[in-house]
Design a protein around this motif. Structure first.
Motif, PDB file in Angstrom:
ATOM      1  N   GLN A 261      -7.604   8.463 -11.160  1.00  0.00           N
ATOM      2  CA  GLN A 261      -8.756   7.753 -10.595  1.00  0.00           C
ATOM      3  C   GLN A 261      -8.449   6.285 -10.328  1.00  0.00           C
ATOM      4  O   GLN A 261      -9.239   5.592  -9.688  1.00  0.00           O
ATOM      5  CB  GLN A 261      -9.957   7.889 -11.522  1.00  0.00           C
ATOM      6  N   SER A 262      -7.288   5.830 -10.810  1.00  0.00           N
ATOM      7  CA  SER A 262      -6.928   4.424 -10.601  1.00  0.00           C
ATOM      8  C   SER A 262      -6.052   4.220  -9.367  1.00  0.00           C
ATOM      9  O   SER A 262      -5.629   3.107  -9.088  1.00  0.00           O
ATOM     10  CB  SER A 262      -6.191   3.897 -11.845  1.00  0.00           C
ATOM     11  N   VAL A 263      -5.748   5.307  -8.634  1.00  0.00           N
ATOM     12  CA  VAL A 263      -4.924   5.186  -7.429  1.00  0.00           C
ATOM     13  C   VAL A 263      -5.729   5.623  -6.207  1.00  0.00           C
ATOM     14  O   VAL A 263      -6.800   6.210  -6.328  1.00  0.00           O
ATOM     15  CB  VAL A 263      -3.635   6.043  -7.547  1.00  0.00           C
ATOM     16  N   GLY A 264      -5.183   5.341  -5.030  1.00  0.00           N
ATOM     17  CA  GLY A 264      -5.878   5.660  -3.789  1.00  0.00           C
ATOM     18  C   GLY A 264      -6.130   7.149  -3.616  1.00  0.00           C
ATOM     19  O   GLY A 264      -5.376   7.991  -4.126  1.00  0.00           O
ATOM     20  N   ASP A 265      -7.190   7.484  -2.888  1.00  0.00           N
ATOM     21  CA  ASP A 265      -7.587   8.886  -2.701  1.00  0.00           C
ATOM     22  C   ASP A 265      -6.494   9.741  -2.075  1.00  0.00           C
ATOM     23  O   ASP A 265      -6.419  10.944  -2.320  1.00  0.00           O
ATOM     24  CB  ASP A 265      -8.837   8.959  -1.813  1.00  0.00           C
ATOM     25  N   GLY A 289      -0.519   9.365 -10.923  1.00  0.00           N
ATOM     26  CA  GLY A 289      -1.377   8.226 -11.241  1.00  0.00           C
ATOM     27  C   GLY A 289      -0.625   6.922 -11.383  1.00  0.00           C
ATOM     28  O   GLY A 289       0.466   6.735 -10.836  1.00  0.00           O
ATOM     29  N   CYS A 290      -1.208   6.021 -12.172  1.00  0.00           N
ATOM     30  CA  CYS A 290      -0.673   4.667 -12.284  1.00  0.00           C
ATOM     31  C   CYS A 290       0.599   4.590 -13.112  1.00  0.00           C
ATOM     32  O   CYS A 290       1.303   3.576 -13.093  1.00  0.00           O
ATOM     33  CB  CYS A 290      -1.729   3.740 -12.881  1.00  0.00           C
ATOM     34  N   GLY A 291       0.921   5.654 -13.851  1.00  0.00           N
ATOM     35  CA  GLY A 291       2.128   5.659 -14.655  1.00  0.00           C
ATOM     36  C   GLY A 291       1.989   4.836 -15.928  1.00  0.00           C
ATOM     37  O   GLY A 291       0.945   4.224 -16.194  1.00  0.00           O
ATOM     38  N   ILE A 292       3.052   4.835 -16.724  1.00  0.00           N
ATOM     39  CA  ILE A 292       3.063   4.109 -17.995  1.00  0.00           C
ATOM     40  C   ILE A 292       4.187   3.078 -17.940  1.00  0.00           C
ATOM     41  O   ILE A 292       5.340   3.435 -17.663  1.00  0.00           O
ATOM     42  CB  ILE A 292       3.276   5.067 -19.180  1.00  0.00           C
ATOM     43  N   ASP A 338       8.805  11.012 -10.232  1.00  0.00           N
ATOM     44  CA  ASP A 338       9.406  10.429  -9.029  1.00  0.00           C
ATOM     45  C   ASP A 338       8.298   9.982  -8.079  1.00  0.00           C
ATOM     46  O   ASP A 338       7.370  10.745  -7.786  1.00  0.00           O
ATOM     47  CB  ASP A 338      10.303  11.443  -8.319  1.00  0.00           C
ATOM     48  N   GLY A 339       8.383   8.754  -7.610  1.00  0.00           N
ATOM     49  CA  GLY A 339       7.378   8.240  -6.698  1.00  0.00           C
ATOM     50  C   GLY A 339       6.207   7.597  -7.405  1.00  0.00           C
ATOM     51  O   GLY A 339       5.272   7.114  -6.759  1.00  0.00           O
ATOM     52  N   GLY A 340       6.227   7.569  -8.730  1.00  0.00           N
ATOM     53  CA  GLY A 340       5.140   6.957  -9.492  1.00  0.00           C
ATOM     54  C   GLY A 340       4.268   7.987 -10.184  1.00  0.00           C
ATOM     55  O   GLY A 340       3.932   9.018  -9.604  1.00  0.00           O
TER      56      GLY A 340
END
Length: 354
Positions: A261-265, A289-292, A338-340
């Motif tokens: 929910q913290s990244v673009g649709d 998502g936003c990753g750690i 990969d890719g976030g």
């Protein structure tokens, strides 16, 4: 008969061993290897390693073994813990065991066992000690709070039923609602402890995972999350605590949902895979998502650690997951996607009832 049997079945036996095994000539050039060697050194086919040499000298086309594995004087191969670097750049810590073969084909059988570093073992022991300490603290606090909270909730419900004044009834309803919320928090704290208990039953982990995904699938799709679920349901039954396993899966799905929910649709993906091989169940749950952040990844299984803002979570989700997985003799770890994003991987044996 014995020689004929060995000649006929040796290759099949080696191929299906759970340990990595390679055969080398006297100069330590690889002649053969089983599929475990390919998996350990991450090559698509062990044939890619045939002809390469085990050596402690710098050589771009060899399997580099460090420190030196041969005796300085006799040249004898020494069993021990080594760091291997394949010709393709894969690095791995292994325990090597050398067995000299006899004529007519002199050389060596080389057993390779993936080895954990002492640091990894120490970290696991330290993590277990922290969880044990938190288990005692949380159980004590939760049980002490549970009794008065039960009384508050019970009496507030009685007052709510008997009160006629609308304004006072509204206030009592608020007390009941907040007391109920506190009771749920206490229940969650108790579920973090082993004292909470769970009944062990024979169950299908694929079906349990399906149940949890189905429970959250609608809301995730509403939030624009693309789901890719590949679950093998035709796996052996295992002795597990079903309610604990559901809680494990739900915690990880919940974390992924919040991260997405913290990244673009347009970049919301959640992939789930459950497979069965080598008598173990492998589960992969990956979100975009936003990753750690790298500097805090080592803490993600710590109790009360959270990457979310203060007040948006207790930080128990992954520590509860860690405890449940290890209670079932499994493994859990995290890798960046990969890719976030974040990938949580789990591995479970098929447990038999005791």
């Amino acid at each position: 008969m014995g020689t004929q049997w060995a000649t006929t079945y040796a290759a099949q036996i080696a191929e299906h061993m759970t340990q990595a095994l390679m055969v080398t000539d006297p100069e330590f050039r690889v002649l053969h290897g089983n599929k475990r060697v390919a998996e350990l050194l991450q090559v698509s086919d062990v044939a890619e390693l045939v002809g390469t040499r085990l050596t402690s000298q710098a050589d771009s086309g060899a399997i580099i073994v460090s420190p030196g594995f041969q005796h300085e004087v006799s040249g004898e191969a020494l069993d021990g813990h080594y760091h291997l670097t394949s010709p393709f750049g894969k690095e791995v810590e292994v325990q090597l065991t050398f067995v000299a073969t006899e004529a007519p084909q002199e050389g060596f059988l080389v057993w390779l066992n993936a080895a954990r570093s002492m640091e990894a073992i120490d970290n696991e022991v330290f993590q277990s000690e922290k969880l044990a300490a938190m288990d005692n603290i949380v159980a004590g606090v939760a049980h002490e709070l549970n009794n008065p909270m039960t009384a508050i909730l019970g009496y507030s419900e009685l007052l709510l039923q008997s009160e006629q004044n609308p304004r006072r009834k509204q206030r009592i309803a608020l007390i009941t609602e907040e007391a109920d919320r506190c009771a749920k928090i206490i229940a969650n704290m108790l579920s973090f402890t082993r004292s909470f208990g769970n009944k062990v039953e024979m169950a299908n982990l694929g079906l349990l995972l399906d149940e949890v995904i189905s429970l959250r699938a609608y809301q995730m799709r509403v939030d624009g999350i693309e789901l890719d679920v590949q679950v093998d349901r035709n796996i052996p039954m295992s002795a597990v605590q079903p309610s604990a396993m559901r809680r494990l899966f739900l915690n990880i799905v919940h974390n992924a949902h919040q991260a997405l929910q913290s990244v673009g649709d347009s970049n919301r993906h959640f992939d789930v895979a459950l497979t069965y091989s080598d008598e173990r169940i492998h589960i992969r749950m990956s979100d975009s998502g936003c990753g750690i952040p790298e500097d805090v990844r080592y803490k993600i299984f710590d109790p009360f650690f959270s990457t979310r803002p203060l007040g948006e979570g207790m930080g128990l989700g992954l520590s509860v997951a860690y405890g449940i997985v290890h209670e079932h003799k499994g493994k859990i770890w995290m890798e960046p996607r990969d890719g976030g994003g974040t990938t949580i991987l789990m591995e479970f044996p098929i447990n038999q009832p005791t």
